[in-house]
Write an enzyme that holds these catalytic residues in place. Sequence first.
Site, PDB file in Angstrom:
ATOM      1  N   HIS A  81      -7.294  -4.942  -0.965  1.00 47.52           N
ATOM      2  CA  HIS A  81      -6.745  -4.189  -2.118  1.00 47.52           C
ATOM      3  C   HIS A  81      -7.790  -3.451  -2.975  1.00 47.52           C
ATOM      4  CE1 HIS A  81      -3.719  -2.290  -5.025  1.00 47.52           C
ATOM      5  NE2 HIS A  81      -2.702  -1.622  -3.824  1.00 47.52           N
ATOM      6  N   ASP A 137       4.275   1.811   0.768  1.00 46.68           N
ATOM      7  CA  ASP A 137       3.633   1.379   0.030  1.00 46.68           C
ATOM      8  C   ASP A 137       4.996   1.887  -0.659  1.00 46.68           C
ATOM      9  OD1 ASP A 137       2.662  -0.662  -2.625  1.00 46.68           O
ATOM     10  OD2 ASP A 137       1.082   0.457  -2.530  1.00 46.68           O
ATOM     11  N   GLU A 157       4.367  -2.207   1.902  1.00 42.61           N
ATOM     12  CA  GLU A 157       4.060  -3.667   0.845  1.00 42.61           C
ATOM     13  C   GLU A 157       4.187  -3.306  -0.281  1.00 42.61           C
ATOM     14  OE1 GLU A 157      -0.708  -2.656  -2.026  1.00 42.61           O
ATOM     15  OE2 GLU A 157      -0.243  -1.893   0.402  1.00 42.61           O
ATOM     16  N   LYS A 206       2.733   6.210   0.000  1.00 40.36           N
ATOM     17  CA  LYS A 206       3.611   5.640  -1.142  1.00 40.36           C
ATOM     18  C   LYS A 206       4.769   5.831  -0.539  1.00 40.36           C
ATOM     19  CE  LYS A 206       0.033   3.585  -3.484  1.00 40.36           C
ATOM     20  NZ  LYS A 206       0.590   2.555  -3.743  1.00 40.36           N
ATOM     21  N   ASP A 263      -6.876  -8.644  -4.317  1.00 35.53           N
ATOM     22  CA  ASP A 263      -7.251  -7.601  -5.460  1.00 35.53           C
ATOM     23  C   ASP A 263      -8.000  -7.986  -6.035  1.00 35.53           C
ATOM     24  OD1 ASP A 263      -6.883  -5.645  -7.734  1.00 35.53           O
ATOM     25  OD2 ASP A 263      -5.382  -4.652  -6.492  1.00 35.53           O
ATOM     26  N   GLU A 298      -1.337  -7.432  -4.822  1.00 40.89           N
ATOM     27  CA  GLU A 298      -1.901  -7.317  -6.051  1.00 40.89           C
ATOM     28  C   GLU A 298      -1.533  -7.153  -8.015  1.00 40.89           C
ATOM     29  OE1 GLU A 298      -1.697  -2.460  -6.644  1.00 40.89           O
ATOM     30  OE2 GLU A 298      -0.387  -3.000  -4.511  1.00 40.89           O
TER      31      GLU A 298
END
Length: 412
Positions: free
Chosen positions: A352, A247, A273, A219, A325, A302
């Site tokens: 995901h 992401d 992402e 992240k 997702d 997602e």
Amino acid sequence: MTKTIIKLTVRDVRFPTSLEQHGSDAMHTDPDYSVAYVVIETDQGMQGYGLTFTVGRGTEIVVCAVEALSALVVGKSLEEIVSDFRGFYRLLTSDGQMRWIGPEKGVIQLATAAVLNAVWDLWARSEGKPLWKLLVEMDPRKLISCIDFRYITDALTEEEALDLLLKAQTGKQQRVDQMLKEGYPAYTTSCAWLGYSDQLLKQLCTDALNDGWTKFKVKVGADLKDDIRRCSLIRQMIGAHNTLMIDANQRWDVGEAITWVTRLAEYKPLWIEEPTSPDDILGHAAISKALAPLGIGVATGEQCHNRVMFKQFLQASALQFVQIDSCRLGSVNENLAVLLMAHKFKVPVCPHAGGVGLCELVQHLILFDYISVSAKYNNDPIIISFGYSCEMLESSVQTHQYPQGQVWKKLQ
């Protein structure tokens, strides 16, 4: 024997993951992983389970939306629904009054997904199969009839979709056997949530490497210097041969995303992402074009997207990776449409998952994609029982039901 749905219940179930920063990212700094958990019951005593993922506050709104949809479900038989699943899908998504607060997006999409996924779970259980096997063994024409092609025929027609499925029939049994033996590869985000300390990150990364993980997602997006330090640390730990993804969870503007990711390019991420607003299709296209010379792809999918938005992402060449997702994108019906469009546009699909139940659900979708659509193998074996893997442990539901569950009473 006819199975008539006589009851639909929905519960607000939350886990206090924010206490230890599990699931934290640049935009969602204190998530309490949660679900609106749906159970449908039939007059034959059979049940179907569905859920949709949330991150705490707001789950009660999704619960209200599910309750508002329940009148469209109770009283119908399973046989009636599956004989015209497209019609049933439209009944829920196109109600003359309820659609005003959607349509097919946001809270109403989350609620619809929970209900529809419970129906899919019921259908698979009634056939004595896991969902992926129900889909894989379904006649392609029957499967196509479950998808709503409205608004996407300029990108994919029913005839084209059927042709894609028929072409993938060759070698399908071999792929089934392979999946039963090997499972499907996955990546992990569990060691690199944004709120984790370096010490915890190192420990979890070491554990993941020892367990055989080779693909890691980090992240990013809150602080560039911190991202550089953490990406450097992760890359050193996993080595040059393993895969790194990053992401940003929608944190940046378009120009900011390009500048920020360019600074992280030396760590060789496979993709960035959700670099910007999930609704900004042209922004994703601009980011994709700018990062292509660096060998970094763009991934998204997602955040409550629907098949119509995916159509535009694909037509605009805005993505190098499509992420599905299992419930925030929508129901199984919606995911089927996205999988087929992605295959037509030759964009690889990456499952995901992360949250309550998502890892269990998404494995069904990616197995179907590999076996019956793309035949592309993008590893530990997985074990799947009947249905859509939505059923939660009742003891866990009772303990974490909000606000009267034992866990939440202690925190009040």
